[in-house]
Design a protein around this motif. Structure first.
Motif, PDB file in Angstrom:
ATOM      1  N   ALA A 181       0.807  -1.205   0.000  1.00 49.58           N
ATOM      2  CA  ALA A 181       0.000   0.000   0.000  1.00 49.58           C
ATOM      3  C   ALA A 181       0.848   1.266   0.000  1.00 49.58           C
ATOM      4  CB  ALA A 181      -0.924  -0.007   1.203  1.00 49.58           C
ATOM      5  N   GLN A 182       2.080   1.194   0.486  1.00 53.09           N
ATOM      6  CA  GLN A 182       2.907   2.398   0.597  1.00 53.09           C
ATOM      7  C   GLN A 182       3.131   3.054  -0.760  1.00 53.09           C
ATOM      8  OE1 GLN A 182       3.645   3.702   3.323  1.00 53.09           O
ATOM      9  NE2 GLN A 182       3.935   2.182   4.908  1.00 53.09           N
ATOM     10  N   GLY A 242       1.360   4.012  -3.095  1.00 53.12           N
ATOM     11  CA  GLY A 242       0.435   5.040  -3.570  1.00 53.12           C
ATOM     12  C   GLY A 242      -0.947   4.475  -3.693  1.00 53.12           C
ATOM     13  N   ALA A 243      -1.533   4.631  -4.898  1.00 47.54           N
ATOM     14  CA  ALA A 243      -2.930   4.254  -5.075  1.00 47.54           C
ATOM     15  C   ALA A 243      -3.111   2.746  -4.962  1.00 47.54           C
ATOM     16  CB  ALA A 243      -3.401   4.724  -6.431  1.00 47.54           C
ATOM     17  N   THR A 244      -4.078   2.361  -4.169  1.00 47.08           N
ATOM     18  CA  THR A 244      -4.441   0.961  -4.104  1.00 47.08           C
ATOM     19  C   THR A 244      -5.510   0.721  -5.169  1.00 47.08           C
ATOM     20  OG1 THR A 244      -4.375   1.411  -1.734  1.00 47.08           O
ATOM     21  CG2 THR A 244      -4.961  -0.827  -2.402  1.00 47.08           C
ATOM     22  N   ALA A 290      -8.680   3.171  -5.010  1.00 49.36           N
ATOM     23  CA  ALA A 290      -9.440   3.419  -3.784  1.00 49.36           C
ATOM     24  C   ALA A 290     -10.068   4.799  -3.787  1.00 49.36           C
ATOM     25  CB  ALA A 290      -8.526   3.262  -2.575  1.00 49.36           C
ATOM     26  N   PHE A 331      -4.312   7.711  -2.423  1.00 47.63           N
ATOM     27  CA  PHE A 331      -3.978   7.284  -1.059  1.00 47.63           C
ATOM     28  C   PHE A 331      -4.022   5.768  -1.015  1.00 47.63           C
ATOM     29  CE2 PHE A 331      -8.516   8.366  -1.275  1.00 47.63           C
ATOM     30  CZ  PHE A 331      -9.099   7.141  -0.983  1.00 47.63           C
ATOM     31  N   ALA A 332      -3.364   5.221  -0.008  1.00 50.50           N
ATOM     32  CA  ALA A 332      -3.469   3.789   0.228  1.00 50.50           C
ATOM     33  C   ALA A 332      -4.661   3.572   1.148  1.00 50.50           C
ATOM     34  CB  ALA A 332      -2.192   3.276   0.871  1.00 50.50           C
ATOM     35  N   HIS A 352      -2.480   7.682   3.635  1.00 51.93           N
ATOM     36  CA  HIS A 352      -3.230   6.468   3.951  1.00 51.93           C
ATOM     37  C   HIS A 352      -4.575   6.827   4.574  1.00 51.93           C
ATOM     38  CE1 HIS A 352       0.293   3.726   3.547  1.00 51.93           C
ATOM     39  NE2 HIS A 352       0.943   4.838   3.834  1.00 51.93           N
ATOM     40  N   LEU A 353      -5.584   6.122   4.149  1.00 52.38           N
ATOM     41  CA  LEU A 353      -6.882   6.227   4.811  1.00 52.38           C
ATOM     42  C   LEU A 353      -7.179   4.890   5.477  1.00 52.38           C
ATOM     43  CD1 LEU A 353      -9.467   8.120   2.571  1.00 52.38           C
ATOM     44  CD2 LEU A 353      -8.188   8.971   4.541  1.00 52.38           C
TER      45      LEU A 353
END
Lengths: 173, 286, 810
Positions: free
Chosen positions: A11-12, A14-16, A35, B6-7, B50-51
């Motif tokens: 996840a670090q 950026g965009a998941t 996300a 964001f993650a 991160h969210l």
């Protein structure tokens, strides 16, 4: 639930990107989206259900209102991933061209729309409201639509449409 | 107006949530209802890396009524609390305040606990937390702890919640027997942030006021409580008007509003006093 | 005869599509297009020193970034001055992308195209622009002072100065037994349609053809402007206005920078490109209106008749003047309303400020002018102690004086000459509707309950249906389907319904068989646009003429086939038949079959139309010398001048004695737009206008700080009214036909909003007892005025001072 939560390393970056499946108007529809994809954009551009309109993207205008498990919410103030597994009803689920739903019919009967851009948000909002209060007074009808902006009609005929829809639903049942 | 990337994390248990948040610290932001957060993300006024979405965390979605309090979990929607007959029966102030929170579509998604954690002085529920002397239930890497409302709010949008902590529930304390409550605010449009607002709790014995407290919206830096007992003690409904000047004076003294494009500080100060008189009247003549 | 549809409140034909989510607005198109976002200036006035895109180039999904120097050719030249005027001596227009200097917050500096809008915004966030700051000029006071200049080479910040005078104002003023001076201010607001602007462009490299969709009020205008900028033949460009989510004026301005840049990028990239304006962009980079400082001096006799009216005003035109000075010209001329001052002089200065540019917003300068005139009427009434309605009546142009020429030049460059109207009748109706005579009693009753109420009134005249022209094309297919095309566009006015009503009557065909297309240059390339309440008048009459032409041809064909005189035929329910012998005739579709002799028999209808079908005269060609194949009518309507609609509004407001919150208790409208095609739709237009007027009177304003930042650029803080803020609107209509066009119609689109600010000010003033001279007004402002009044800084109305004296004497 669709999103991973423990793989911080992945996840670090950026965009998941997440596969999301939502039950939209009774049909399970899916797409793989980042996300950050707003539910409004997911409905409109991934599922191509363009009846849900985007008027402000900050939750004030109400044009993007959809029903989440039957309750009105702003689809611009939710991420698509948050709707995974939930039931979403859009204006397309409130009736069809061949058979208008009662709220849609009421808007057509009462000249409750002009440009029509805000209308989908009103239709979903009123659909949910009339389940809760099937016989509103005029003042209640006005209050019920007070979270949705319309720039064309001055709301006069939208208030009438709420009352007309209540009558139409009453006749059906 | 689209959020920056964001993650996304969606923990299923509180322990996981704390673990994720602990690992991220300042880089992580809790997402509950999102009705304040998501507009800020879309306008890119905030861009957390991160969210941590706590909506799927088990056990946070409950309203419980105990002899002392109404306990509201972190993912309980405003609307659920507003509609709860059990909560209304013992603490009608909750519904009285909640109907002023934006519009139903926002309340269907926004959470009461989230709005308290957000600590916006223009929010209704921080004022209610203050007025009820609510207890904040907090979870974090160091284990659970409780913070009283009086110790929780430290400034506009500032609380004593640490970055790695989660506000898991708020216990709104019930008022003593014979306490009447009311909530009144004035906004430019229905559902807007109030120019001023006030919640009151008035304890009445045999027709006379024995205690009175108020908490304000949009006119104080932090939600705190003004004890109106000295001003309103021993007064009955019909004699209320004799106390208006004192009441307005007490409110004027207490509040510290700021000017913005919708109303000046002076106007808000006047409005807070007038709304207090009106809501006390409502409460005493209901 | 078929039931007449003109005048019937029939349900809208567009609605089933729109209520079910089947509308197609701009962003509903082009799902696979690249999407654009813009780097926009965060500063009101600055020189661009450097644009650094290094970081942005790494953005995932990025397609390209362009700034002014990348544009070249006509795309890089200043945008056109659409409406020049001799008085606009210092016109300035912006560039598609800022060329070295920015003049308002929101001005586009760089175009970013990416795979989607999210990625485009990511790249925008990574572009760094360095600025040298210049002093911003914000607000009319600063612009007028001209200590700093918006455009270095425009002295005094004055874009335009125009003076018109009828009669000898100085002499009339000097001779007037009474004189008053008023300063009357209106702040900025904006159209704020629910759908922002948007452009979607498709470049077909095989055909070298550009198809462009824009959320616009003028498809033909955009097409021509884009073709010119891109150096394309007009034949290689088409523009379509899809469903448009409201306009109210902002979308008549064109070409917007994005309308030039998006097609330019699509051609460059060989890929569809789309830009959907977001709400913040709409606030800071489209247009505003309304901001004016106005000074009125009026001389009048002891009966309240205006002998001399001298008006000066300063108009805030924002950073650029691409749409010319239409708005202040309209204020200057339409200010007069239903009145006939003895002498009139008006002079305005249109001033540059470092703010978003100004183009017409529904009402277009009239609300300001109406505010000036109606506040003046109230002031005269108060000064003389005469009833406010009575003073107005004494100054009215009388029905017998119509047509009435004011001796001024209107916005279309033609004489300001009212065609018709019955102002005394309108006023009588209004007084009855609102209960004018009973209000004093109501006020006393309310006062006894500690409530403060006031009654307000406002009258206006609105020039509508300005030229130069609109056209229509009516085609009848062999199936009987009638296709109607007109070039102007639709933003919710119900054109598919009202135009079909006209055609149904003219042709004698069922409404269901008529299909109306608007705003598509492929179907009608000659058009002007939808603004100035002109669609019904202009396209309505053009469509009637085109339908009449098609009807004449159908009758001629049927007459030949039936061997009767065309005069003996009628068309009823889609059937051409002999009057008095309804069984003898043919469907109108059959006349279409007969109109077009074919070689190929591809279906049954075609078979009936082939060269070898039926009998024919071998000495005549299949298509006669003066004939064309097909059953079509095409015509244009071009009037000599505008039609003038009018109306009068009254409102009862309540003001909270402590908090100064303002509630509209009743709102009454008398409206006269000539003959109504569809009264339901007219009523809807009035409702919507009133709601926008209420917004403008009590809620909406653009709040700029001194540095030129717009402080309320969101729906959270720009307070458009919800249903709970708009009162129930009571309406009644007069139908005074216009003698200028065959249908007798006038425009109705803008009317509702024009007098609202004046009416609400009048009512608040009446409730409070001191003058209201600046609008909009919020509770805090009213509260502050009360304090000034209590301190003696604001005079009481004479009628309140008189009442107070009378009470003391009792």
């Amino acid at each position: 639930m669709t999103a991973e939560h423990s793989n911080l390393a992945a996840a670090q970056g950026g965009a998941t990107v997440i596969p999301v499946a939502v039950i939209v108007n009774g049909v399970t529809r899916g797409a793989t989206v980042p996300a950050r994809r707003l539910l409004s954009d997911f409905l409109r551009h991934d599922l191509r259900l363009t009846g849900t309109h985007v008027g402000c993207e900050h939750g004030v205008c109400g044009a993007c209102t959809v029903l989440l498990d039957g309750e009105p919410v702003r689809s611009c103030l939710m991420f698509a991933v948050q709707a995974a597994g939930r039931e979403v009803t859009t204006v397309e689920g409130c009736g069809t061209l061949a058979e208008l739903g009662p709220v849609q019919q009421a808007f057509a009967d009462c000249h409750g729309l002009q440009c029509g851009f805000c209308t989908p948000g009103f239709v979903t909002t009123i659909t949910a409201y009339l389940r809760e209060n099937p016989t509103p007074t005029e003042a209640e009808a006005r209050e019920a639509i007070s979270g949705n902006l319309c720039r064309c009609t001055g709301y006069q005929n939208i208030v009438k449409s709420v009352l007309r829809a209540a009558d139409l639903i009453g006749e059906q049942s | 107006m689209k959020p920056a990337p964001f993650a996304y994390h969606a923990p299923r248990t509180l322990a996981e949530a704390i673990e994720v948040l602990g690992a991220l610290g300042h880089d992580g932001k809790i997402l509950a209802g999102g009705q304040s957060l998501i507009p800020m993300l879309s306008m890119r006024l905030a861009a957390p890396a991160h969210l941590i979405d706590i909506n799927a965390v088990a056990g946070l979605n409950e309203i419980a009524v105990t002899p002392e309090a109404v306990r509201v979990g972190a993912t309980v929607r405003h609307r659920a609390l507003e509609r709860s007959p059990q909560a209304y029966a013992v603490l009608p102030l909750l519904r009285q305040a909640l109907v002023n929170v934006a519009h139903p579509a926002i309340r269907n998604r926004g959470t009461t606990v989230g709005s308290i954690a957000h600590a916006d002085a223009a929010g209704e529920m921080p004022a209610v937390a203050a007025l009820t002397g609510a207890v904040m239930e907090v979870a974090g890497p160091g284990g659970p702890r409780e913070i009283s409302a009086a110790d929780f709010f430290t400034g506009p949008l500032e609380t004593t919640l640490a970055p790695e902590e989660i506000l898991t529930a708020v216990r709104f304390s019930r008022f003593p027997e014979g306490t009447l409550t009311g909530f009144l605010e004035s906004a430019r449009r229905s559902g807007d942030y109030a120019m001023a607002g006030v919640g009151v709790a008035v304890t009445v014995k045999q027709g006379s006021i024995v205690a009175a407290r108020a908490s304000f919206v949009s006119v104080t830096d932090i939600p705190d409580v003004l004890d109106l007992t000295p001003v309103l003690a021993d007064v009955s409904a019909q004699d209320l008007p004799t106390r208006w000047d004192d009441l307005r004076g007490a409110v004027r003294e207490h509040v510290s509003p700021e000017s913005d494009i919708h109303a000046s500080a002076d106007y808000r100060r006047m409005l807070a006093g007038e709304l207090t008189c009106r809501v006390v009247t409502q409460v005493m003549t209901r | 005869m078929t039931t007449k549809l003109f005048g019937a409140p029939i349900a809208r034909r567009e609605d089933p599509r729109l209520v079910t989510g089947n509308g197609r607005y701009l962003d509903d198109l082009g799902h696979t297009a690249y999407e654009a976002a813009f780097v926009r200036s965060p500063h009101a006035h600055a020189r661009i020193v450097d644009i650094d895109v290094t970081d942005a180039l790494e953005t995932p999904g990025l397609i390209g970034i362009w700034s002014h120097e990348d544009l070249g050719g006509a795309v890089g030249e200043p945008l056109p001055l659409l409406i020049p005027h001799p008085a606009l001596t210092h016109p300035r227009t912006g560039y598609a992308l800022a060329a070295g200097e920015v003049n308002h917050v929101g001005e586009a500096i760089a175009l970013v195209v990416a795979e989607d809008r999210y990625a485009a915004e990511d790249a925008v966030a990574r572009i760094r622009v360095d600025y040298d700051f210049l002093t911003p000029v914000v607000g009319l006071e600063k612009a007028r002072a001209a200590t700093d200049l918006v455009h270095a080479e425009v002295p005094g910040n004055v874009a335009a100065n125009l003076r018109q005078e009828v009669g000898d104002v100085d002499a009339a003023m000097a001779a007037a037994p009474n004189r008053l001076r008023l300063d009357l201010t209106i702040e900025r607001s904006a159209c704020m349609p629910m759908e922002g602007k948007g452009v979607y462009a498709k470049w077909d490299s095989d055909a070298e053809h550009l198809t462009l969709w824009s959320s616009t009020q003028t498809a033909t205008g955009v097409r021509a402007a884009v073709a010119a900028r891109l150096g394309l033949p007009l034949a290689k460009v088409d523009c379509i206005a899809p469903d448009v989510g409201g306009g109210f004026g902002v979308k008549i301005m064109h070409p917007w920078p994005e309308e030039v840049l998006i097609p330019w990028a699509a051609r460059l990239l060989g890929h569809d490109v789309k830009w959907t304006e977001d709400r913040r962009e709409h606030f800071i980079s489209s247009s505003h209106e309304r901001g004016q400082l106005q000074e009125v001096e009026v001389g009048f006799d002891d009966d309240g008749r205006v002998l001399a009216l001298d008006v000066k005003f300063w108009h805030d035109n924002g950073a650029f003047t691409p749409y010319g000075i239409i708005v202040p010209i309209i204020t200057a001329t339409q200010l007069l309303g239903p009145y006939k001052p003895g002498a009139y002089r008006v002079e305005f200065w249109s001033l540059y400020t470092n703010t978003v540019l100004v183009t017409p917003y529904r009402g277009a300068g009239r609300p300001q002018g109406c505010f000036a005139m109606e506040r003046t009427m109230d002031a005269i009434a108060d000064h003389l102690g005469i009833d406010r309605a009575e003073v107005r009546g004494r100054n009215f142009i009388q029905p017998a004086e119509m047509p009435y020429d004011h001796g001024l030049m209107f916005q279309d460059g033609r004489p300001l000459k009212y065609d018709s109207g019955d102002f005394p009748a309108s006023l009588a109706k209004l007084k009855e509707l609102v209960g004018w005579e009973d209000f004093a009693t109501y006020r006393e009753q309310a006062a006894a309950q500690g409530r403060r109420v006031g009654l307000g009134i406002g009258c206006y005249v609105e020039g509508t249906g300005v030229g130069p022209y609109e056209g229509a094309h009516v085609v009848i297919e062999t199936s009987g389907r009638v296709n109607v095309a007109t070039g102007l566009t639709t933003q919710g006015q119900g054109h598919q319904t009202v135009f079909a009503q006209i055609v149904a009557d003219e042709l004698g065909v069922p409404l269901e068989s008529i299909h109306v297309t608007t705003g598509d240059t492929r179907r009608m390339p000659y058009a002007v646009g939808t603004f100035a309440s002109r669609a019904a008048v202009m396209s309505g009459n053009a469509i009637a003429l085109a339908a009449q032409a098609a009807r004449a041809k159908a009758l001629k064909i049927a007459a030949d086939a039936l061997e009767v005189s065309a005069d003996d035929l009628e068309i009823v329910d889609g059937r051409v038949r002999v009057k008095g012998a309804p069984d003898t005739g043919m469907s109108i579709g059959m006349t279409a079959v007969l109109s077009n002799p074919l070689r190929y028999a591809f279906d049954d209808a075609a078979q009936a139309a082939t060269q070898f079908a039926g009998t024919f005269d071998p000495d005549k060609p299949p298509v006669g010398d003066d004939e064309e194949p097909g059953l079509e009518g095409r015509d244009f309507y071009s009037p000599t001048q505008a039609t003038f609609a009018n109306g009068m509004h009254a409102a009862i407001v309540e003001t909270d004695p402590v908090t100064a919150e303002i509630t509209i208790l009743r709102y009454c409208v008398i409206h006269d737009c000539g003959m109504m095609i569809n009264p339901m739709i007219v009523e809807g237009q009035v409702h919507g206008g009133v709601a926008q007027g209420v917004g403008g009177a009590l809620y909406e304003r653009m709040v700029y700080d001194e540095s030129g930042q717009l402080l309320n650029a969101s729906f959270m803080d720009f307070l458009m009214p919800y249903a709970t803020e708009v009162p129930h609107v009571e309406t009644d209509h007069l139908e005074t036909p216009s003698p200028l066009n065959p249908l007798g119609i006038k425009g109705a689109g803008e009317a509702g909003c024009i007098p609202v600010t004046a009416v609400i000010a009048s009512a608040i003033e009446d409730a409070e007892g001191f003058p209201i001279t600046s609008m909009p007004i919020s509770p805090v402002e009213l509260w502050e005025l009360r304090q000034r009044h209590e301190r003696g800084e604001l005079p009481s109305l004479h009628r309140r001072a008189d009442e107070a004296t009378a009470k003391e004497q009792q």
